[in-house]
Design a protein around this motif. Structure first.
Motif, PDB file in Angstrom:
ATOM      1  N   UNK A 330       0.806  -1.139   0.078  1.00 23.11           N
ATOM      2  CA  UNK A 330      -0.128   0.139  -0.003  1.00 23.11           C
ATOM      3  C   UNK A 330       0.842   1.398  -0.016  1.00 23.11           C
ATOM      4  N   UNK A 331       1.917   1.448   0.600  1.00 23.72           N
ATOM      5  CA  UNK A 331       2.927   2.492   0.624  1.00 23.72           C
ATOM      6  C   UNK A 331       3.823   2.495  -0.413  1.00 23.72           C
ATOM      7  N   UNK A 332       3.924   1.591  -1.449  1.00 21.36           N
ATOM      8  CA  UNK A 332       5.041   1.596  -2.421  1.00 21.36           C
ATOM      9  C   UNK A 332       5.104   2.701  -3.518  1.00 21.36           C
ATOM     10  N   UNK A 333       3.788   3.288  -3.859  1.00 22.69           N
ATOM     11  CA  UNK A 333       3.742   4.346  -4.794  1.00 22.69           C
ATOM     12  C   UNK A 333       3.624   5.668  -3.839  1.00 22.69           C
ATOM     13  N   UNK A 334       3.430   5.832  -3.023  1.00 20.66           N
ATOM     14  CA  UNK A 334       3.604   6.968  -1.947  1.00 20.66           C
ATOM     15  C   UNK A 334       5.054   7.244  -1.840  1.00 20.66           C
ATOM     16  N   UNK A 335       5.763   5.995  -1.250  1.00 20.54           N
ATOM     17  CA  UNK A 335       7.038   6.108  -1.177  1.00 20.54           C
ATOM     18  C   UNK A 335       7.798   6.764  -2.259  1.00 20.54           C
ATOM     19  N   UNK A 336       7.598   6.068  -3.467  1.00 14.73           N
ATOM     20  CA  UNK A 336       8.306   6.585  -4.771  1.00 14.73           C
ATOM     21  C   UNK A 336       8.051   7.957  -4.850  1.00 14.73           C
ATOM     22  N   UNK A 406      14.436   5.486 -15.579  1.00 15.43           N
ATOM     23  CA  UNK A 406      14.821   6.100 -16.935  1.00 15.43           C
ATOM     24  C   UNK A 406      13.819   5.670 -18.202  1.00 15.43           C
ATOM     25  N   UNK A 407      13.576   4.375 -17.838  1.00 20.08           N
ATOM     26  CA  UNK A 407      12.590   3.795 -18.955  1.00 20.08           C
ATOM     27  C   UNK A 407      11.149   4.347 -18.817  1.00 20.08           C
ATOM     28  N   UNK A 408      10.484   4.347 -17.545  1.00 24.65           N
ATOM     29  CA  UNK A 408       9.289   4.424 -17.707  1.00 24.65           C
ATOM     30  C   UNK A 408       8.655   5.404 -16.511  1.00 24.65           C
ATOM     31  N   UNK A 409       9.528   6.030 -15.609  1.00 20.19           N
ATOM     32  CA  UNK A 409       9.186   6.824 -14.514  1.00 20.19           C
ATOM     33  C   UNK A 409       8.623   6.319 -13.355  1.00 20.19           C
ATOM     34  N   UNK A 410       7.902   7.222 -12.583  1.00 20.57           N
ATOM     35  CA  UNK A 410       7.572   6.565 -11.419  1.00 20.57           C
ATOM     36  C   UNK A 410       6.514   5.480 -11.363  1.00 20.57           C
ATOM     37  N   UNK A 411       5.650   5.557 -12.166  1.00 21.81           N
ATOM     38  CA  UNK A 411       4.504   4.499 -12.413  1.00 21.81           C
ATOM     39  C   UNK A 411       5.087   3.124 -12.618  1.00 21.81           C
ATOM     40  N   UNK A 412       6.010   3.418 -13.696  1.00 27.89           N
ATOM     41  CA  UNK A 412       6.679   1.831 -13.977  1.00 27.89           C
ATOM     42  C   UNK A 412       7.520   1.257 -12.671  1.00 27.89           C
ATOM     43  N   UNK A 413       8.257   1.989 -11.923  1.00 29.88           N
ATOM     44  CA  UNK A 413       8.873   1.826 -10.852  1.00 29.88           C
ATOM     45  C   UNK A 413       7.930   1.267  -9.863  1.00 29.88           C
ATOM     46  N   UNK A 414       7.030   2.228  -9.210  1.00 25.77           N
ATOM     47  CA  UNK A 414       5.969   1.563  -8.416  1.00 25.77           C
ATOM     48  C   UNK A 414       5.514   0.504  -8.990  1.00 25.77           C
ATOM     49  N   UNK A 415       4.956   0.005 -10.050  1.00 28.17           N
ATOM     50  CA  UNK A 415       4.330  -1.077 -10.465  1.00 28.17           C
ATOM     51  C   UNK A 415       5.142  -2.472 -10.230  1.00 28.17           C
TER      52      UNK A 415
END
Length: 443
Positions: A330-336, A406-415
């Motif tokens: 639940x906290x993964x995206x807020x953290x990034x 670099x490849x996809x930004x915050x959304x890709x990293x969080x996903x």
């Protein structure tokens, strides 16, 4: 021999006997497990923070800035890749010759490697030999800490009564946030120097302090007695040539599950301890404020580890692990998002919550992994799970995170991070619950 714990369901509370952890011998064992682990993780995690702040400037200053950061994180990864090797090497001797000897050797190796890093010439002084030597020393650090964790966990776990194994084993894990706090504080104080002095010689001081910590740690560790479970098994253990073969032949499914479960905690470590520090400072956050925040977050992790460990003795390892992993999802995206805020406040919130969740998972993790394996291969098996997860989850997380951004930004990293944590959660429910098992009866 260990006493049997009550045969109860995995989520039913069990009575906890605290008296047997308060004997002079048990206090000495727990102190050794905690202090030795704290010193080793001080050395190991000091490198992590230094790699985020300074190594790209003094060991890779011939490279473009972005490439230098990547190379610096690459040397960090080398140490994590070496940790499973250390777990296998020290696990071999720990399962055959005893837990105590492996602990002493791992501590000496770590202390010496750290001091030498503090004395290492820069790229400007000796050229390409500097980063090569840095990698070699980082690998030695990785091998040493790979042996430390398993020995420190088992020396406590195998002395403890059944109803207190989770809490006793967590003393080795408590060394990680304590060592992280000491390392971050030491490097944070060094950053108070003028920038040119910090880059020139100030960063070396925390590494050189390891010599004094090594002396203290050895003094305590040499007084510890061998594990009673190993002593009952010693004659048979000396005949066993390669415990690692038994682990892969008979327990490979357990190893896979153990690695996945441990990765839940260790991916958080990679994101909070290395990637977020570099991103926050690059985005404009004050480096001293970032390190101060990280020190306070390590304190939160320390407290959360105690809470998780105590709860896992009462309710079981799996429920506590599952709660921690779900909260991390639940906290993964807020953290990034928060890590990239460019302010000390946003970084502090991100790392404080993340390392609190990391500690809650870390609390039951040592006992959970150790209870997956019989005494004959427990050092090797548990070490392989934890250190294998460390190599994948922490060693490569900063590199992968940088590449995904670099490849996809915050959304890709969080996903991607959420997907990994979901796999970890599934592994928790497949693996065996060991709270009510007698260690001598695990096969």
């Amino acid at each position: 021999m260990m006493s049997n714990t009550p045969s109860t369901s995995s989520t039913e509370p069990v009575a906890i006997d605290t008296a047997t952890l308060r004997t002079p011998q048990m206090k000495r064992i727990l102190a050794s497990s905690f202090l030795g682990s704290a010193i080793e993780f001080y050395d190991f995690l000091l490198y992590v923070t230094a790699a985020s702040l300074v190594f790209q400037h003094i060991f890779f200053d011939n490279l473009p800035p972005a490439v230098a950061v990547f190379a610096s994180f690459g040397t960090l990864a080398a140490g994590y890749v070496a940790r499973p090797i250390g777990g296998i090497i020290f696990g071999h001797y720990g399962d055959r010759l005893g837990r105590k000897g492996a602990l002493v050797v791992s501590m000496v190796m770590m202390g010496l490697a750290t001091v030498v890093i503090g004395l290492l010439p820069t790229y400007a002084q000796i050229g390409v030999a500097a980063p090569i030597l840095l990698v070699v020393l980082r690998v030695l650090q990785g091998i040493a800490v790979g042996g430390e964790w398993g020995g420190a966990v088992l020396i406590a776990l195998e002395h403890a009564p059944g109803g207190r194994r989770g809490f006793a084993a967590s003393f080795a894990n408590l060394g990680a946030p304590a060592g992280a706090a000491m390392a971050t504080a030491a490097l944070g104080l060094a950053t108070l120097l003028p920038a040119d002095q910090f880059q020139d010689w100030g960063w070396r001081i925390p590494f050189l302090l390891s010599a004094g910590l090594l002396a203290v740690g050895l003094f305590v560790r040499l007084k510890v007695v061998e594990s009673p479970l190993f002593q009952t098994f010693e004659k048979e253990a000396e005949k066993r040539r390669l415990p690692i073969i038994d682990v892969f032949a008979k327990h490979w499914r357990v190893v896979v599950l153990g690695v996945l479960v441990a990765m839940s905690q260790l991916t958080i470590s990679g994101m909070a301890s290395a990637w977020a520090v570099n991103v926050a400072v690059t985005a404009g956050a004050d480096s001293t404020g970032v390190l101060t925040s990280k020190t306070l977050a390590a304190v939160a992790m320390f407290v959360a580890t105690i809470v998780g460990a105590r709860l896992c003795d009462r309710y079981g390892r799996r429920p506590i692990l599952a709660i921690g992993i779900i909260a991390a999802i639940l906290f993964a995206f807020p953290f990034v998002f928060l890590a990239q805020g460019g302010t000390v406040l946003s970084f502090a919130v991100a790392v404080f919550v993340a390392q609190g969740l990391q500690g809650f998972i870390l609390g039951p993790l040592a006992s959970f992994l150790s209870e997956l394996f019989p005494t004959a291969v427990r050092f090797t098996g548990a070490s392989l799970c934890f250190q294998g997860a460390s190599a994948i989850g922490t060693g490569f997380t900063p590199l992968v995170a940088a590449a995904l951004m670099t490849a996809g930004g915050t959304i890709l990293l969080g996903s991607v991070w959420v997907a990994v944590l979901v796999l970890c959660l599934i592994a928790v429910f497949i693996a065996r619950e060991g709270r009510t098992l007698d260690l001598s009866d695990i096969h």
